[in-house]
Scaffold this motif. Structure first.
Motif, PDB file in Angstrom:
ATOM      1  N   LEU A   1      -5.803   4.252  -7.804  1.00  0.00           N
ATOM      2  CA  LEU A   1      -7.235   3.989  -7.911  1.00  0.00           C
ATOM      3  C   LEU A   1      -7.572   3.173  -9.166  1.00  0.00           C
ATOM      4  N   ILE A   2      -6.622   3.132 -10.126  1.00  0.00           N
ATOM      5  CA  ILE A   2      -6.842   2.413 -11.383  1.00  0.00           C
ATOM      6  C   ILE A   2      -5.871   1.240 -11.439  1.00  0.00           C
TER       7      ILE A   2
ATOM      8  N   PRO B   1       0.817  -1.219   0.000  1.00  0.00           N
ATOM      9  CA  PRO B   1       0.000   0.000   0.000  1.00  0.00           C
ATOM     10  C   PRO B   1       0.849   1.267   0.000  1.00  0.00           C
ATOM     11  N   GLY B   2       0.529   2.180  -0.886  1.00  0.00           N
ATOM     12  CA  GLY B   2       1.216   3.459  -0.944  1.00  0.00           C
ATOM     13  C   GLY B   2       2.527   3.457  -1.697  1.00  0.00           C
ATOM     14  N   ILE B   3       2.944   2.298  -2.224  1.00  0.00           N
ATOM     15  CA  ILE B   3       4.252   2.234  -2.882  1.00  0.00           C
ATOM     16  C   ILE B   3       4.285   3.071  -4.151  1.00  0.00           C
ATOM     17  N   THR B   4       3.182   3.107  -4.903  1.00  0.00           N
ATOM     18  CA  THR B   4       3.156   3.889  -6.138  1.00  0.00           C
ATOM     19  C   THR B   4       3.341   5.377  -5.846  1.00  0.00           C
TER      20      THR B   4
ATOM     21  N   TRP C   1      -5.838   7.462 -19.341  1.00  0.00           N
ATOM     22  CA  TRP C   1      -7.134   8.132 -19.219  1.00  0.00           C
ATOM     23  C   TRP C   1      -8.207   7.385 -20.005  1.00  0.00           C
ATOM     24  N   TYR C   2      -7.859   7.019 -21.228  1.00  0.00           N
ATOM     25  CA  TYR C   2      -8.845   6.382 -22.100  1.00  0.00           C
ATOM     26  C   TYR C   2      -9.284   5.023 -21.553  1.00  0.00           C
ATOM     27  N   PHE C   3      -8.285   4.167 -21.247  1.00  0.00           N
ATOM     28  CA  PHE C   3      -8.614   2.817 -20.797  1.00  0.00           C
ATOM     29  C   PHE C   3      -9.090   2.790 -19.346  1.00  0.00           C
TER      30      PHE C   3
END
Length: 196
Positions: A148-149, A58-61, A190-192
């Motif tokens: 979130l994605i 968690p939070g690594i990104t 954004w698109y996907f």
């Protein structure tokens, strides 16, 4: 081009694996192992961590985004030594997950190294290097929201890994590829991510 084959990427993984000890490793320990001037190595390591299974932490990104952003800003400014604030440098990463990520990265890294050698090295100097660095800074500002994605943060980190691998191996062609992906990546995410 076997005679030109670089092991620069595998050597970075070796250094990272050698630094792994105890149950967790501090980011400062990784910096010390890679060396205070190794901007590209540090950028590669953390972008690969965020690309590998270790990205499930968690939070690594978001943490990787902050680190890469700070590195890119320092490279733009021409700073000679890597600096990270204590609050980030003291953060610890599970060595079990880190080593699992390194193991996962070994085969693709060895495959990619077959195609990397010094070429178009003028792209690694000023002012040419400014555009990818500015693009990376822009990308890192969006990365915390990518948690979130699913997989979008890993995709962004993979692009950064390509850029830093190009710097490490003096391969301007790889920098061009990463530049193309840097410019097209946000549109694809954004698109996907939002219309798929």
């Amino acid at each position: 081009m076997a005679e030109h084959r670089s092991r620069a990427l595998s050597e970075v993984l070796d250094q990272l694996e050698d630094a792994a000890a105890d149950d967790a490793i501090a980011i400062q320990k990784i910096l010390e192992r890679l060396g205070p001037r190794s901007f590209a190595s540090v950028m590669l390591v953390f972008s690969l961590i965020s690309t590998s299974p270790a990205s499930t932490i968690p939070g690594i990104t978001a943490t990787v985004a902050i680190i890469v952003c700070l590195l890119a800003v320092q490279m733009l400014a021409g700073r000679q030594c890597v600096w990270l604030p204590d609050v980030i440098a003291r953060r610890r990463i599970s060595t079990a997950k880190l080593c699992k990520g390194i193991s996962w990265l070994r085969r693709p890294t060895e495959f990619v190294e077959r195609f990397l050698w010094p070429r178009h090295t003028y792209l690694l100097r000023r002012p040419w290097i400014f555009l990818p660095l500015i693009s990376i800074i822009g990308l890192t500002l969006t990365m915390p929201f990518m948690e979130l994605i699913p997989t979008s943060g890993s995709a962004a980190s993979a692009i950064i890994a390509l850029f830093s691998a190009g710097i490490l191996t003096r391969d301007g062609a790889l920098v061009i590829v990463s530049m193309f992906l840097l410019l097209s990546g946000p549109i694809a995410v954004w698109y996907f991510g939002f219309t798929g």
